[in-house]
Write a protein that holds these residues in place. Structure first.
Motif, PDB file in Angstrom:
ATOM      1  N   ASN A 117      28.016-119.269   5.092  1.00  0.00           N
ATOM      2  CA  ASN A 117      28.710-120.528   4.874  1.00  0.00           C
ATOM      3  C   ASN A 117      29.792-120.365   3.804  1.00  0.00           C
ATOM      4  O   ASN A 117      29.485-119.995   2.668  1.00  0.00           O
ATOM      5  N   PRO A 118      31.061-120.643   4.146  1.00  0.00           N
ATOM      6  CA  PRO A 118      32.132-120.460   3.160  1.00  0.00           C
ATOM      7  C   PRO A 118      31.996-121.376   1.950  1.00  0.00           C
ATOM      8  O   PRO A 118      32.541-121.076   0.885  1.00  0.00           O
ATOM      9  N   LEU A 119      31.269-122.476   2.086  1.00  0.00           N
ATOM     10  CA  LEU A 119      31.049-123.361   0.941  1.00  0.00           C
ATOM     11  C   LEU A 119      30.245-122.655  -0.144  1.00  0.00           C
ATOM     12  O   LEU A 119      30.396-122.951  -1.333  1.00  0.00           O
ATOM     13  N   ASP A 120      29.389-121.713   0.245  1.00  0.00           N
ATOM     14  CA  ASP A 120      28.648-120.906  -0.723  1.00  0.00           C
ATOM     15  C   ASP A 120      29.380-119.612  -1.060  1.00  0.00           C
ATOM     16  O   ASP A 120      29.271-119.100  -2.178  1.00  0.00           O
ATOM     17  N   VAL A 121      30.131-119.081  -0.089  1.00  0.00           N
ATOM     18  CA  VAL A 121      30.878-117.847  -0.336  1.00  0.00           C
ATOM     19  C   VAL A 121      31.811-117.999  -1.536  1.00  0.00           C
ATOM     20  O   VAL A 121      31.900-117.107  -2.391  1.00  0.00           O
ATOM     21  N   VAL A 122      32.503-119.149  -1.634  1.00  0.00           N
ATOM     22  CA  VAL A 122      33.461-119.319  -2.733  1.00  0.00           C
ATOM     23  C   VAL A 122      32.774-119.249  -4.094  1.00  0.00           C
ATOM     24  O   VAL A 122      33.362-118.762  -5.066  1.00  0.00           O
ATOM     25  N   LEU A 123      31.534-119.715  -4.163  1.00  0.00           N
ATOM     26  CA  LEU A 123      30.815-119.684  -5.443  1.00  0.00           C
ATOM     27  C   LEU A 123      30.467-118.260  -5.838  1.00  0.00           C
ATOM     28  O   LEU A 123      30.473-117.926  -7.025  1.00  0.00           O
ATOM     29  N   SER A 124      30.166-117.408  -4.871  1.00  0.00           N
ATOM     30  CA  SER A 124      29.874-116.007  -5.165  1.00  0.00           C
ATOM     31  C   SER A 124      31.143-115.214  -5.456  1.00  0.00           C
ATOM     32  O   SER A 124      31.113-114.218  -6.187  1.00  0.00           O
ATOM     33  N   MET A 125      32.261-115.649  -4.884  1.00  0.00           N
ATOM     34  CA  MET A 125      33.520-114.948  -5.116  1.00  0.00           C
ATOM     35  C   MET A 125      33.979-115.072  -6.561  1.00  0.00           C
ATOM     36  O   MET A 125      34.588-114.144  -7.106  1.00  0.00           O
ATOM     37  N   MET A 126      33.714-116.209  -7.187  1.00  0.00           N
ATOM     38  CA  MET A 126      34.232-116.466  -8.533  1.00  0.00           C
ATOM     39  C   MET A 126      33.834-115.384  -9.539  1.00  0.00           C
ATOM     40  O   MET A 126      34.705-114.737 -10.131  1.00  0.00           O
ATOM     41  N   PRO A 127      32.538-115.150  -9.764  1.00  0.00           N
ATOM     42  CA  PRO A 127      32.175-114.119 -10.743  1.00  0.00           C
ATOM     43  C   PRO A 127      32.462-112.707 -10.247  1.00  0.00           C
ATOM     44  O   PRO A 127      32.758-111.809 -11.045  1.00  0.00           O
ATOM     45  N   HIS A 128      32.382-112.502  -8.923  1.00  0.00           N
ATOM     46  CA  HIS A 128      32.590-111.156  -8.387  1.00  0.00           C
ATOM     47  C   HIS A 128      34.021-110.679  -8.598  1.00  0.00           C
ATOM     48  O   HIS A 128      34.261-109.522  -8.970  1.00  0.00           O
ATOM     49  N   PHE A 129      34.979-111.576  -8.354  1.00  0.00           N
ATOM     50  CA  PHE A 129      36.390-111.208  -8.483  1.00  0.00           C
ATOM     51  C   PHE A 129      37.004-111.682  -9.791  1.00  0.00           C
ATOM     52  O   PHE A 129      38.178-111.408 -10.052  1.00  0.00           O
ATOM     53  N   GLY A 130      36.234-112.403 -10.596  1.00  0.00           N
ATOM     54  CA  GLY A 130      36.761-112.895 -11.870  1.00  0.00           C
ATOM     55  C   GLY A 130      37.855-113.914 -11.683  1.00  0.00           C
ATOM     56  O   GLY A 130      38.895-113.867 -12.365  1.00  0.00           O
TER      57      GLY A 130
END
Length: 293
Positions: A117-130
């Motif tokens: 689900n992209p609604l959750d993907v964006v939350l994981s992207m934040m710390p991963h990519f800074g």
């Protein structure tokens, strides 16, 4: 020599989890396989050293044109690494870049595609990519999204979340198995059993459950805390964050949810990701992207 099986996904969608499950399943040991040995089992299609035999310039200076020129031969070289099927991780969309395919179908046996689900993907992207949440939402919809060249990796070309999902899943095929991250969480025994069946395997239920346990989020996170994980980006505090679903309800504003749905409603609808209370966020006239990758 073995044909390639791609383990494909948009970033932060469960690719490492799937690789860990399969690694533990095949090794079948009585303790979890180290997360830092995962590339002993599954190759990374973007590691630059594969180009060493074709390019005389320093590998950290390899150009995009050189990458494209030799990509098909490099992927053919992957088939020589193991005598049987060769698993290869990719975050690239399925299509061409600079007139050259991103995946060599001539040496491909199949693919497992993990969608989340992209609604959750964006939350994981934040710390991963800074990056900030707004930047993550923008990146999710960016058709040019991908990675830059580094000293160790050639660029990856994600495309937008919708393009990545669409190009891999739009044509059903006996050689393609599509799995939702949420089903890996909610129905692990059934879901991972289906994965083994797709691969033509018939492991015992005990072996499957042991691989599920040894690749669980808790196990992977504990390993990272003890030994570190070499795939963790330097900008991120940890690779394994929370491993949950539906966190977006507490962390995204209604406007942010609606924006993501507006950008990705077509693919979200296919996989059951549009919440009932946000059905009105789907545009009245469904625009169809003209980007096929």
């Amino acid at each position: 020599m073995g044909a390639l099986i791609w383990l494909a996904s948009y970033p932060k969608s469960g690719n490492t989890w799937m690789r860990s499950f399969l690694h533990n399943l095949f090794r079948n040991e009585h303790k979890p396989v180290s997360i830092n040995e995962i590339d002993d089992f599954c190759l990374s299609g973007s590691v630059v050293h594969w180009y060493r035999g074709y390019i005389s310039t320093p590998l950290q200076e390899i150009t995009e044109e050189e990458t494209a020129r030799y990509r098909m031969q490099v992927q053919r070289d992957f088939t020589t690494v193991f005598p049987d099927s060769v698993f290869v991780k990719t975050h690239n969309y399925l299509g061409d870049h600079q007139g050259v395919p991103l995946h060599n179908m001539d040496v491909t046996a199949g693919a497992i595609y993990i969608v989340r689900n992209p609604l959750d993907v964006v939350l994981s992207m934040m710390p991963h990519f800074g990056i900030s949440l707004e930047e993550a939402i923008e990146s999710l919809a960016n058709e040019a999204a991908g990675t830059m060249r580094t000293a160790t990796h050639v660029p990856e070309h994600y495309g937008s979340w919708s393009t990545n999902v669409r190009t891999w899943t739009r044509q059903p095929s006996p050689g393609l198995f599509v799995v939702r991250y949420e089903d890996m969480l909610d129905k692990p025994r059934k879901t991972f059993k289906q994965v083994t069946k797709f691969l033509g395997l018939n492991p015992s239920q005990e072996r499957i459950e042991r691989a599920i346990k040894f690749s669980s989020f808790k196990t992977l996170k504990t390993q990272e805390e003890k030994t570190g994980f070499k795939e963790r980006p330097g900008i991120s505090k940890s690779f394994f964050r929370e491993g949950k679903r539906d966190q977006w309800r507490a962390k995204l504003t209604p406007d942010q949810v609606r924006r993501i749905i507006a950008d990705h409603h077509e693919q979200m609808a296919r996989f059951g990701y549009i919440p009932e209370d946000y059905k009105d966020a789907v545009p009245a006239e469904k625009a169809v992207s003209n980007v096929d990758g």
